[in-house]
Design a protein around this motif. Structure first.
Motif, PDB file in Angstrom:
ATOM      1  N   HIS A  46       0.825  -1.220   0.000  1.00 13.97           N
ATOM      2  CA  HIS A  46       0.000   0.000   0.000  1.00 13.97           C
ATOM      3  C   HIS A  46       0.849   1.256   0.000  1.00 13.97           C
ATOM      4  CE1 HIS A  46      -2.324   3.336   1.804  1.00 13.97           C
ATOM      5  NE2 HIS A  46      -3.318   2.816   1.105  1.00 13.97           N
ATOM      6  N   GLY A  47       1.845   1.318   0.866  1.00 10.90           N
ATOM      7  CA  GLY A  47       2.656   2.526   1.027  1.00 10.90           C
ATOM      8  C   GLY A  47       2.228   3.321   2.241  1.00 10.90           C
ATOM      9  N   SER A  48       3.145   4.118   2.782  1.00  8.50           N
ATOM     10  CA  SER A  48       2.884   4.880   4.004  1.00  8.50           C
ATOM     11  C   SER A  48       3.834   6.068   4.081  1.00  8.50           C
ATOM     12  CB  SER A  48       3.089   3.979   5.229  1.00  8.50           C
ATOM     13  OG  SER A  48       3.030   4.709   6.436  1.00  8.50           O
ATOM     14  N   ARG A  49       3.395   7.109   4.769  1.00  9.27           N
ATOM     15  CA  ARG A  49       4.305   8.231   5.042  1.00  9.27           C
ATOM     16  C   ARG A  49       5.342   7.860   6.098  1.00  9.27           C
ATOM     17  NH1 ARG A  49      -0.734  10.713   4.408  1.00  9.27           N
ATOM     18  NH2 ARG A  49      -0.828  12.199   2.676  1.00  9.27           N
ATOM     19  N   ASP A  50       5.084   6.802   6.827  1.00  6.97           N
ATOM     20  CA  ASP A  50       6.004   6.339   7.867  1.00  6.97           C
ATOM     21  C   ASP A  50       7.138   5.566   7.195  1.00  6.97           C
ATOM     22  OD1 ASP A  50       7.323   4.974   9.932  1.00  6.97           O
ATOM     23  OD2 ASP A  50       5.501   4.818  11.122  1.00  6.97           O
ATOM     24  N   PRO A  51       8.371   6.036   7.281  1.00  9.32           N
ATOM     25  CA  PRO A  51       9.474   5.348   6.597  1.00  9.32           C
ATOM     26  C   PRO A  51       9.717   3.935   7.101  1.00  9.32           C
ATOM     27  CG  PRO A  51      10.314   7.054   8.065  1.00  9.32           C
ATOM     28  CD  PRO A  51       8.828   7.255   7.994  1.00  9.32           C
ATOM     29  N   ARG A  52       9.262   3.606   8.319  1.00  8.87           N
ATOM     30  CA  ARG A  52       9.422   2.241   8.820  1.00  8.87           C
ATOM     31  C   ARG A  52       8.671   1.241   7.953  1.00  8.87           C
ATOM     32  NH1 ARG A  52       6.902   2.407  14.533  1.00  8.87           N
ATOM     33  NH2 ARG A  52       5.421   3.643  13.305  1.00  8.87           N
TER      34      ARG A  52
END
Length: 250
Positions: free
Chosen positions: A10-16
């Protein structure tokens, strides 16, 4: 030449989140060093799926298998992935892109979430433990039911006071209501199992709510780079091509 495996999360703004997906795909590559494995994302992280398929075409491949790193067939699987693939095929008519099934339901997902929970300290023989199996939540009811079914199976095979699904958004019960349900069944301690692949905003929301509504809850991490999860990704690639999945020994 075997079609490259393009794993799309999906992807996320959280780099983790992206870092965890890359670590998982490193496990996939270790199992199949002969296979071209590439990471892609639908949103919020790079590279996007369309850009990866463009690179696959640019590298001379005429086929690819997209494996959605999605736990159920909700909106992203039914709409976003097919739309991105259709756009790539429109741009590159000679590139044949097949899309595998999503990861769930599959016993290997159950096993990965279960292992993380036990590693975090949950005792299957504790009759005073109540367990939340926490997922993202969806407006697509079957995706939520998949999580609830796993919680029901766990309840049946343990001595816990209860095991119930809970969701970060778009579905009920939310964490506070789920905790109250477990307390009504006799739970004196609360644990949270993760129906997430990677850390990010939604798992953090679940954790914060659990800590607000329970004393020192046990929090299991996401499934992350679990060996069974890597094997499941390879199975989806092989199923799509109609060939057996046979990991190559290093």
């Amino acid at each position: 030449m075997t079609a490259p495996l393009v794993a799309v999360a999906h992807g996320s703004r959280d780099p983790r989140s992206a870092a965890t997906i890359h670590a998982l795909l490193d496990v996939v590559r270790a199992k199949r060093p002969d296979l071209d494995v590439r990471a892609a994302f639908l949103d919020l992280s790079a590279p996007r799926l369309g850009d990866v398929l463009s690179a696959v075409h640019g590298d001379g491949h005429d086929a690819a298998v997209v494996v959605p790193l999605l736990l159920g067939r909700a909106f992203h699987a039914r709409v976003d992935v097919p739309a991105a693939v259709a756009e790539a095929e429109r741009r590159y008519p000679r590139l044949q892109v097949q899309v595998s099934d999503v990861l769930g339901p599959d016993p290997r997902l159950d096993a990965a979430a279960w292992r993380r929970l036990l590693e975090a300290g949950a005792d299957p023989d504790d009759p005073e433990l109540g367990v939340l199996l926490a997922g993202a939540g969806s407006s697509h009811a079957p995706a939520n039911q998949l999580v609830a079914d796993v919680a029901d199976r766990w309840q049946a095979q343990t001595s816990w006071a209860g095991a119930v699904a809970t969701f970060a958004a778009a579905a009920e019960p939310a964490v506070p209501a789920a905790i109250e349900l477990l307390r009504a069944r006799g739970a004196r301690r609360i644990a949270v199992a993760s129906w997430f692949l990677a850390p990010g905003l939604l798992p953090d929301r679940i954790t914060a709510l659990a800590r607000d509504h329970a004393t020192d809850p046990l929090i299991a991490p996401p499934m992350a780079d679990d060996e069974d999860l890597a094997d499941l990704i390879l199975t989806r690639h092989a199923e799509t091509l109609g060939v057996p999945h046979l990991p190559v020994a290093l």
